[in-house]
Design a protein around this motif. Sequence first.
Motif, mmCIF file in Angstrom:
data_model
loop_
_atom_site.group_PDB
_atom_site.id
_atom_site.type_symbol
_atom_site.label_atom_id
_atom_site.label_comp_id
_atom_site.label_asym_id
_atom_site.label_seq_id
_atom_site.Cartn_x
_atom_site.Cartn_y
_atom_site.Cartn_z
ATOM 1 N N ALA A 130 64.355 116.033 -45.248
ATOM 2 C CA ALA A 130 64.006 117.459 -45.722
ATOM 3 C C ALA A 130 63.874 118.828 -44.824
ATOM 4 O O ALA A 130 63.820 119.223 -45.039
ATOM 5 C CB ALA A 130 63.804 117.655 -47.004
ATOM 6 N N LEU A 131 62.905 118.209 -43.195
ATOM 7 C CA LEU A 131 62.576 119.146 -42.569
ATOM 8 C C LEU A 131 63.218 118.940 -41.054
ATOM 9 O O LEU A 131 62.876 118.352 -40.666
ATOM 10 C CB LEU A 131 60.842 118.245 -42.752
ATOM 11 N N PRO A 132 64.369 119.777 -40.773
ATOM 12 C CA PRO A 132 64.649 119.806 -39.706
ATOM 13 C C PRO A 132 63.867 119.789 -38.916
ATOM 14 O O PRO A 132 64.067 119.956 -37.739
ATOM 15 C CB PRO A 132 65.971 121.323 -39.563
ATOM 16 N N GLU A 133 62.569 120.722 -38.947
ATOM 17 C CA GLU A 133 61.590 121.374 -37.996
ATOM 18 C C GLU A 133 60.975 120.050 -37.601
ATOM 19 O O GLU A 133 60.533 120.048 -36.524
ATOM 20 C CB GLU A 133 60.781 122.398 -38.457
ATOM 21 N N LEU A 134 61.299 118.919 -37.723
ATOM 22 C CA LEU A 134 60.188 117.609 -37.651
ATOM 23 C C LEU A 134 61.506 117.097 -36.094
ATOM 24 O O LEU A 134 60.468 116.159 -35.351
ATOM 25 C CB LEU A 134 60.049 115.909 -38.482
ATOM 26 N N PHE A 135 62.718 117.336 -35.727
ATOM 27 C CA PHE A 135 62.977 117.140 -34.823
ATOM 28 C C PHE A 135 63.082 118.083 -33.489
ATOM 29 O O PHE A 135 64.107 118.228 -32.899
ATOM 30 C CB PHE A 135 64.009 116.578 -34.940
ATOM 31 N N VAL A 136 62.148 118.935 -33.996
ATOM 32 C CA VAL A 136 61.698 120.233 -32.604
ATOM 33 C C VAL A 136 60.848 119.860 -31.732
ATOM 34 O O VAL A 136 60.085 119.506 -31.293
ATOM 35 C CB VAL A 136 61.985 121.611 -33.240
ATOM 36 N N SER A 137 61.494 120.956 -29.931
ATOM 37 C CA SER A 137 61.003 120.730 -28.962
ATOM 38 C C SER A 137 58.851 121.097 -29.265
ATOM 39 O O SER A 137 58.426 120.409 -28.558
ATOM 40 C CB SER A 137 61.248 120.938 -27.454
ATOM 41 N N ASP A 138 59.078 122.125 -30.268
ATOM 42 C CA ASP A 138 58.545 122.337 -30.265
ATOM 43 C C ASP A 138 56.973 122.336 -31.857
ATOM 44 O O ASP A 138 56.294 123.067 -32.318
ATOM 45 C CB ASP A 138 57.947 123.860 -30.238
ATOM 46 N N TYR A 139 57.299 121.084 -32.018
ATOM 47 C CA TYR A 139 56.981 120.637 -33.430
ATOM 48 C C TYR A 139 55.583 120.412 -33.029
ATOM 49 O O TYR A 139 55.134 121.148 -34.325
ATOM 50 C CB TYR A 139 57.489 118.693 -33.850
ATOM 51 N N ASP A 140 55.090 120.083 -32.463
ATOM 52 C CA ASP A 140 53.493 120.433 -32.193
ATOM 53 C C ASP A 140 52.798 121.354 -32.566
ATOM 54 O O ASP A 140 51.722 121.480 -33.212
ATOM 55 C CB ASP A 140 52.648 119.627 -31.382
ATOM 56 N N GLN A 141 53.177 122.155 -32.207
ATOM 57 C CA GLN A 141 53.149 123.342 -32.321
ATOM 58 C C GLN A 141 53.148 124.484 -33.891
ATOM 59 O O GLN A 141 52.522 125.165 -34.236
ATOM 60 C CB GLN A 141 53.443 124.850 -31.128
ATOM 61 N N ARG A 142 54.583 124.274 -34.408
ATOM 62 C CA ARG A 142 54.523 124.134 -35.712
ATOM 63 C C ARG A 142 54.063 123.868 -36.081
ATOM 64 O O ARG A 142 53.516 124.114 -37.318
ATOM 65 C CB ARG A 142 56.531 123.868 -36.135
ATOM 66 N N VAL A 143 53.167 122.256 -36.777
ATOM 67 C CA VAL A 143 51.700 121.566 -37.070
ATOM 68 C C VAL A 143 51.132 122.048 -37.214
ATOM 69 O O VAL A 143 50.392 122.145 -38.227
ATOM 70 C CB VAL A 143 52.298 120.050 -37.085
ATOM 71 N N GLU A 144 50.260 122.334 -35.786
ATOM 72 C CA GLU A 144 49.356 123.384 -35.605
ATOM 73 C C GLU A 144 48.818 124.747 -36.657
ATOM 74 O O GLU A 144 48.139 125.062 -37.432
ATOM 75 C CB GLU A 144 48.842 123.663 -34.331
ATOM 76 N N ALA A 145 50.440 125.226 -36.309
ATOM 77 C CA ALA A 145 50.605 126.480 -36.869
ATOM 78 C C ALA A 145 50.402 126.204 -37.831
ATOM 79 O O ALA A 145 49.727 127.347 -39.321
ATOM 80 C CB ALA A 145 52.095 127.152 -36.431
ATOM 81 N N ALA A 146 51.066 126.109 -39.232
ATOM 82 C CA ALA A 146 51.019 125.268 -40.465
ATOM 83 C C ALA A 146 49.617 125.127 -41.056
ATOM 84 O O ALA A 146 49.363 125.516 -41.953
ATOM 85 C CB ALA A 146 52.110 124.072 -40.841
ATOM 86 N N ARG A 147 48.608 124.040 -40.423
ATOM 87 C CA ARG A 147 47.814 124.083 -40.145
ATOM 88 C C ARG A 147 46.869 125.205 -40.700
ATOM 89 O O ARG A 147 46.295 125.156 -41.671
ATOM 90 C CB ARG A 147 46.914 122.804 -39.780
ATOM 91 N N GLN A 148 47.002 125.807 -39.718
ATOM 92 C CA GLN A 148 46.824 127.301 -39.756
ATOM 93 C C GLN A 148 46.161 127.674 -40.864
ATOM 94 O O GLN A 148 45.951 128.867 -41.307
ATOM 95 C CB GLN A 148 46.186 128.340 -38.192
ATOM 96 N N ARG A 149 48.040 128.515 -41.512
ATOM 97 C CA ARG A 149 48.339 128.677 -42.000
ATOM 98 C C ARG A 149 47.582 128.051 -43.457
ATOM 99 O O ARG A 149 47.538 128.779 -44.555
ATOM 100 C CB ARG A 149 49.483 128.846 -42.624
ATOM 101 N N LEU A 150 47.367 126.976 -43.356
ATOM 102 C CA LEU A 150 46.744 126.047 -44.260
ATOM 103 C C LEU A 150 45.372 126.464 -45.138
ATOM 104 O O LEU A 150 44.979 126.239 -46.221
ATOM 105 C CB LEU A 150 47.397 125.041 -45.365
ATOM 106 N N ARG A 151 44.194 126.470 -43.744
ATOM 107 C CA ARG A 151 43.261 126.485 -44.104
ATOM 108 C C ARG A 151 43.011 127.661 -44.966
ATOM 109 O O ARG A 151 42.930 128.641 -44.051
ATOM 110 C CB ARG A 151 42.656 126.270 -42.665
ATOM 111 N N PRO A 152 41.762 127.368 -45.323
ATOM 112 C CA PRO A 152 40.956 129.037 -45.912
ATOM 113 C C PRO A 152 39.485 129.239 -45.361
ATOM 114 O O PRO A 152 39.680 129.048 -44.506
ATOM 115 C CB PRO A 152 39.803 128.108 -47.233
ATOM 116 N N GLU A 153 40.300 130.885 -45.483
ATOM 117 C CA GLU A 153 39.481 131.514 -44.757
ATOM 118 C C GLU A 153 37.774 131.300 -44.533
ATOM 119 O O GLU A 153 37.795 131.231 -45.798
ATOM 120 C CB GLU A 153 40.341 133.021 -44.285
ATOM 121 N N ASP A 154 37.079 132.055 -43.792
ATOM 122 C CA ASP A 154 36.213 131.598 -43.780
ATOM 123 C C ASP A 154 35.492 133.043 -44.746
ATOM 124 O O ASP A 154 35.693 133.703 -44.972
ATOM 125 C CB ASP A 154 35.000 131.615 -42.167
#
Length: 65
Positions: A41-65
Amino acid sequence: MAQVVLSHWLERLQMTDLTRIVDDPALWAPIHRIAGTLDKALPELFVSDYDQRVEAARQRLRPED
């Protein structure tokens, strides 16, 4: 995107010895099925900047301090 973060974590989980983390073998098949469903279901798993997308998604999901 929570699905990308979850998919990445499930992939890492599947690469470990599941018996160390998930003590009930009845859960292994659902873990693999969920991971497979997310992969399809996730086409972004097969893109060249996958690692950056995962990290960006993690940042958005982390609670703010």
